[in-house]
Design a protein around this motif. Structure first.
Motif, PDB file in Angstrom:
ATOM      1  N   PHE A 299      -0.595  39.177  67.769  1.00  9.09           N
ATOM      2  CA  PHE A 299      -0.354  37.960  68.541  1.00  9.09           C
ATOM      3  C   PHE A 299      -1.475  36.980  68.203  1.00  9.09           C
ATOM      4  CE2 PHE A 299       1.751  41.237  70.989  1.00  9.09           C
ATOM      5  CZ  PHE A 299       2.895  40.621  71.491  1.00  9.09           C
ATOM      6  N   SER A 300      -1.249  35.703  68.457  1.00  9.90           N
ATOM      7  CA  SER A 300      -2.307  34.708  68.223  1.00  9.90           C
ATOM      8  C   SER A 300      -3.301  34.681  69.388  1.00  9.90           C
ATOM      9  CB  SER A 300      -1.699  33.315  68.031  1.00  9.90           C
ATOM     10  OG  SER A 300      -1.000  32.903  69.196  1.00  9.90           O
ATOM     11  N   SER A 301      -3.000  35.391  70.466  1.00 11.67           N
ATOM     12  CA  SER A 301      -3.888  35.471  71.627  1.00 11.67           C
ATOM     13  C   SER A 301      -4.358  36.911  71.819  1.00 11.67           C
ATOM     14  CB  SER A 301      -3.147  35.000  72.884  1.00 11.67           C
ATOM     15  OG  SER A 301      -3.898  35.278  74.057  1.00 11.67           O
ATOM     16  N   ASP A 302      -5.557  37.074  72.371  1.00  9.18           N
ATOM     17  CA  ASP A 302      -6.066  38.410  72.706  1.00  9.18           C
ATOM     18  C   ASP A 302      -5.762  38.787  74.149  1.00  9.18           C
ATOM     19  OD1 ASP A 302      -7.092  39.385  70.334  1.00  9.18           O
ATOM     20  OD2 ASP A 302      -9.026  38.403  70.576  1.00  9.18           O
ATOM     21  N   LYS A 303      -5.124  37.896  74.898  1.00  8.12           N
ATOM     22  CA  LYS A 303      -4.700  38.208  76.270  1.00  8.12           C
ATOM     23  C   LYS A 303      -3.224  38.590  76.203  1.00  8.12           C
ATOM     24  CE  LYS A 303      -5.677  38.527  80.676  1.00  8.12           C
ATOM     25  NZ  LYS A 303      -6.720  39.446  81.180  1.00  8.12           N
TER      26      LYS A 303
END
Length: 451
Positions: free
Chosen positions: A418-422
């Protein structure tokens, strides 16, 4: 009454369509299931033999700000064999409004509001309700609010927790750490459900046909992991002991008998490595059965890890020139693998898993053969994020710590990015029971007291 005439599809020799099905994609198999009854049954076996990674909505993850994640839901399945994601047209209510607390034998275990758990088979769309766990968890009330959080009220006997509102991952951290099955519900087996719960201090069991949960008499809490095999529960504690209980199978009458309780010395290699990295992270332990061996997996997770893999302390995140601290999420740094020497009662290091792969995380820890699954790597550990206590510490990350670890060269690869780590809810493995071989029979007989 005239007999139903067989279609041409029904008349195709079994060995021929099996060889064809073995080359089909998931979508082609789904279409083949609709042809006739015999193809439906054959294709079903292929569909349920694939390892899957259940994923949250990519749009919700990447467009969200990390602050309001409790209303996010699972919305896709990543097929390891095809390296492809299959997204759902609509997200089932179960995937959005409930908290996933486990995955075992191809079934998911969810906890919905009012503290009622249920089993859900995502491939067959079958739902099985289980008795409430409100009293087991010391809860008088557990209601989901519009933000997706749970509002809680406690029984007087509950002296563990005092917070009134919690998110989904705090449910995993504090109330139910793992849920697994002792059988296969889709085969109408006399299955049961096992919970590791209440800050890993208690293990509870529910047998099909009963309307209650039994709290098992334990000796060495808290526990790191639990697995089930052939009507036995195995529990690995923080002090490296292994306890085994016999569930009694079809003769279950509400009585669970302890068969073994041994304390093993912790492996020197992991002890020395852990001491050298003290203050930089924490360790998690898993119990896995694999080809007649009982394995101990040690997973070291760095608290703050830079992009190049450097372990940092909290003080390293602060600089004189920067007003905002550097963001370095927690990440898995390495694994150690051991097998139990039943004669010496000690852990022996495993240098290679050969054609096996391990799947670790919020699911029941399992070992599978990868010979029949293209794109699955041998001698590797496929892992997802189950560090519940860290997932809600920061809006910038949580649920992100997943990948493929090669035991030979100690390298890491991404599974799905994903482009986010959340990433909430965190990805979860679904390993169908048909992938799991009967491989712990000798272990059951070899542990002291399991004759």
């Amino acid at each position: 009454m005239a007999k139903r005439r067989k279609s041409l599809a029904d008349q195709v020799p079994t060995e021929i369509f099996w060889s064809i099905f073995n080359k089909l994609s998931f979508i082609d198999l789904i279409q083949a299931k609709a042809v006739c009854s015999s193809w439906n049954l054959a294709a079903e076996e292929f569909v349920t033999k694939m390892p899957w990674l259940m994923l949250p909505s990519k749009k919700e993850v990447e467009e969200g700000d990390g602050a309001f994640v409790n209303n996010n839901g699972y919305n896709g399945f990543f097929n390891l064999c095809e390296n492809r994601v299959y997204n759902l047209k609509t997200t089932p209510m179960e995937f959005r409004e409930s908290c996933c607390i486990g995955s075992s034998n191809g079934w998911l275990v969810f906890l919905e509001h009012k503290a009622v758990p249920f089993l859900f088979n995502p491939f067959k769309q079958i739902k099985i309700h289980l008795p409430s766990v409100d009293y087991l968890l010391g809860l008088k009330k557990m209601e989901r609010n519009e933000d997706g959080e749970y509002e809680l009220d406690y029984l007087k006997k509950n002296q563990r927790f005092f917070f009134k509102v919690c998110g989904k991952q705090q449910v995993r951290e504090c109330f139910i750490q793992k849920a697994i099955l002792s059988g296969k519900p889709d085969c109408n087996e006399n299955f049961g459900v096992v919970l590791l719960c209440n800050n890993r201090e208690e293990i509870a069991y529910h047998q099909r046909g009963y309307n209650s949960w039994t709290v098992i008499d334990v000796s060495h809490p808290p526990y790191q992991d639990i697995i089930c095999y052939k009507n036995h529960i195995y529990a690995l504690s923080d002090n490296n002991s292994i306890e085994v209980w016999d569930l009694g199978g079809r003769d279950y009458v509400g009585r669970i008998v302890k068969k073994s309780d041994i304390v093993l010395p912790f492996p020197d290699k992991s002890h020395t490595k852990g001491n050298s990295l003290r203050g930089f992270g924490t360790s998690k332990f898993y119990l896995v059965e694999s080809c007649d061996d009982l394995l101990l997996i040690v997973r070291f997770i760095g608290d703050y890890v830079d992009l190049d893999g450097t372990l940092l302390t909290e003080w390293d995140l602060l600089t004189e020139t920067c007003t905002q601290p550097k963001i370095c999420p927690y990440r898995t740094c390495f694994f150690h693998v051991y097998k139990l020497d039943f004669n010496e009662l000690k852990w022996v290091e495993v240098e290679s898993l050969n054609d096996r792969a391990l799947f670790l995380g919020g699911n029941q820890s399992v070992s599978v053969s990868v010979q029949s699954f293209p794109n699955c790597e041998t001698n590797s550990i496929y892992f997802t994020d189950d560090c519940w206590q860290k997932m809600e510490e920061d809006y910038n990350y949580g649920g992100h710590d997943m990948g493929i670890y090669n035991i030979k060269d100690e390298s890491f690869k991404p599974i799905y990015e994903f482009s986010s780590d959340k990433i909430q809810p965190p990805p979860c493995w679904i390993i169908p029971s048909s992938m799991l071989e009967s491989q712990l029979g000798q272990c059951v007989a070899s542990l002291p007291g399991c004759n």
